[in-house]
Design an enzyme around this catalytic site. Structure first.
Site, PDB file in Angstrom:
ATOM      1  N   ALA A   1       1.954  18.646  27.243  1.00  0.00           N
ATOM      2  CA  ALA A   1       3.292  18.888  26.713  1.00  0.00           C
ATOM      3  C   ALA A   1       3.311  18.810  25.186  1.00  0.00           C
ATOM      4  O   ALA A   1       2.501  18.116  24.573  1.00  0.00           O
ATOM      5  CB  ALA A   1       4.283  17.886  27.309  1.00  0.00           C
ATOM      6  N   CYS A   2       4.290  19.499  24.604  1.00  0.00           N
ATOM      7  CA  CYS A   2       4.357  19.614  23.150  1.00  0.00           C
ATOM      8  C   CYS A   2       5.169  18.496  22.526  1.00  0.00           C
ATOM      9  O   CYS A   2       6.241  18.731  21.950  1.00  0.00           O
ATOM     10  CB  CYS A   2       4.916  20.969  22.767  1.00  0.00           C
ATOM     11  SG  CYS A   2       3.816  22.283  23.287  1.00  0.00           S
ATOM     12  N   PHE A   3       4.719  17.278  22.693  1.00  0.00           N
ATOM     13  CA  PHE A   3       5.189  16.167  21.861  1.00  0.00           C
ATOM     14  C   PHE A   3       4.069  15.154  21.802  1.00  0.00           C
ATOM     15  O   PHE A   3       3.280  15.019  22.732  1.00  0.00           O
ATOM     16  CB  PHE A   3       6.519  15.570  22.341  1.00  0.00           C
ATOM     17  CG  PHE A   3       6.461  14.815  23.641  1.00  0.00           C
ATOM     18  CD1 PHE A   3       6.476  15.499  24.839  1.00  0.00           C
ATOM     19  CD2 PHE A   3       6.404  13.435  23.662  1.00  0.00           C
ATOM     20  CE1 PHE A   3       6.436  14.804  26.042  1.00  0.00           C
ATOM     21  CE2 PHE A   3       6.371  12.734  24.853  1.00  0.00           C
ATOM     22  CZ  PHE A   3       6.378  13.433  26.053  1.00  0.00           C
TER      23      PHE A   3
END
Ligand SMILES: *Cc1c(COP(=O)(O)O)cnc(C)c1O
Length: 458
Positions: free
Chosen positions: A374-376
């Site tokens: 995921a993009c965090f």
């Protein structure tokens, strides 16, 4: 059934279970890799150990049966929220376990699994009138959460009676465990009637003596991070209240105590500890009257029945390093391990590393991060964790994820719900897999994201 066994015998049967489960898991990982269950299209999957689930169900049944006089009615209602998968609920039904449900969805999937009304308990804190009516029409047991819900039950029961066993949930307010968000018996918990609040006890006694159809009393006082003795204290408060209500009623109006679930799970090793037999021993010492056969029992265990029997397998897409820290970028992150990613101190998971053939990696441990897709930046399954060096193309396993993990998809980044496979790994035969849940497709993601309403906002 099993009533001849002593408690020592029962305790002994848990010995070696962890080791055997770990061996089954390793064989399953090897077979999953060999059979191509993990691919570019399906780089993350959930596995469920069917034998392990059956063993846990048997351990639960045996522990209570051995401590109760023969013939005492007991319903072990699996808390469906811990693993809301139809085939899992079905398997538990085969093992003589019922279902505790807390939403129309959970009720529907319990019924889809073949659960009959007498094996279902409805507990949610926000039941609508329609849900209550449906439950009473079906004859499902209901625990009212509060005075307003009880007033709705009054209106539904009035004049026509009900086949549903009905009770009230109390919060014994016995205090918090080490994890606030899953502690149900705190002084300000949102659940049930707060037993120690001023006037609550009198109100409850009055509520029961006015309503002959209230025959149960419910509390769910334990959870992950709550010591067994503290859970037992909550159950003792429940029992004492039932005795007081029955004395006030002048008869055994409350015939069944629902003692909830909440047995903590050991996330640190393969041993299934504490076991049900241990919990029963602690309960029996704290509340002997619970086991003398005067009350039927309902239990609602969730996590402890499933957690140790699930494994997330994920492909390692890349390995890199940042600030001298090696990082393995995998396909398992917040979408399958939401609690661990957001609250890593409270929910650490063991990670195992396998090579591209599914063989365990055994190299010298070095500290690494195991990251999700995921993009965090916080999307990490493990931080600074000593593990054999992870290589590109390896498979990492997040262990003990059978409850509240891959069955609880979180749709961040529109990552798909992974497929779930049950496995059996007999000593004398090959590992075999059965589909429990098909993976979500990108077409389904588009459809569930309002694909049919493309022009709705223009
Ligand atoms: C969640 C829940 C359970 C199960 O709790 P576990 O910790 O998974 O055993 C049982 N009863 C109620 C009312 C619950 O909300």
């Amino acid at each position: 059934m099993h009533t001849g066994e002593t408690e020592t015998d029962i305790q002994d049967t848990t010995g070696g279970r962890g080791e055997a489960a770990a061996a089954r898991r390793e064989r399953a990982v090897r077979a999953a890799v060999a059979e191509g269950l993990i691919t570019d299209e399906q780089p993350v999957v959930g596995l469920l150990d069917v034998v392990g689930i059956r063993e846990s169900a048997a351990a639960l049944r045996t522990a209570f049966a051995a401590a109760l006089p023969p013939g005492t009615p007991v319903l072990h209602a699996f808390a469906v929220k811990a693993s809301p998968l139809v085939a899992v609920v079905r398997l538990l039904r085969e093992e003589g376990v019922g279902a505790e449900v807390a939403s129309p969805g959970e009720l529907a999937l319990a019924r889809a699994a073949g659960m009959t009304a007498d094996a279902i308990v409805l507990d949610s804190p926000a039941k609508t009138t329609a849900e209550l009516r449906e439950a009473l029409d079906l004859g499902i047991a209901v625990n009212a959460d509060n005075a307003q819900e009880l007033a709705r039950l009054d209106a539904l029961v009035d004049g026509r009676g009900t086949a549903s066993p009905l009770g009230i949930r109390v919060n014994p307010q016995t205090g918090t465990g080490s994890i606030g968000a899953t502690s149900t018996a705190t002084s300000t918990s949102k659940f049930g009637v707060a037993l120690r609040d001023e006037g609550a006890r009198e109100w409850l006694i009055d509520a029961y003596t006015r309503r002959p159809w209230l025959t149960r009393l419910h509390a769910h006082s334990g959870s992950q991070g709550v010591p067994l003795a503290l859970s037992a204290e909550g159950i003792r408060a429940l029992y004492e209240l039932a005795e007081e209500i029955n004395a006030a009623a002048g008869r055994r109006q409350i015939d069944t105590l629902d003692i909830g679930g909440g047995l903590p799970v050991n996330f640190a090793s393969d041993e299934p500890t504490p076991g049900y037999a241990e919990y029963v021993r602690v309960l029996k010492e704290a509340v002997p009257g619970l086991f003398d056969g005067r009350y039927g029992l309902v239990t609602e265990f969730g996590r402890s029945l499933l957690a140790k029997h699930g494994t997330v397998l994920a492909k390692v897409e890349y390995t890199k390093s940042a600030g001298a820290r090696p990082i393995a970028v995998t396909h398992a992150g917040v979408q399958v391990a939401t609690r661990t990613v957001y609250v890593p101190q409270a929910w650490p998971l063991r990670i195992a590393v396998f090579d591209e053939k599914g063989e365990p990696r055994t190299g010298e441990p070095i500290a690494q991060d195991v990251a999700g897709p995921a993009c965090f930046s916080g999307d990490l399954l493990a931080t600074d964790r000593p593990l054999p060096r992870i290589e590109q193309g390896d498979v990492v396993a997040a262990l003990d994820t059978g409850a509240y993990y891959f069955a609880h998809h979180y749709a961040y980044n529109s990552l798909p719900r992974p497929g779930v496979h049950g496995f059996t790994a007999p000593d004398d035969g090959p590992v075999s897999f059965a589909t429990v849940r098909t993976p979500q497709t990108v077409e389904e993601i588009v459809a569930e994201s309002g694909g049919a309403h493309r022009d709705a906002l223009i």
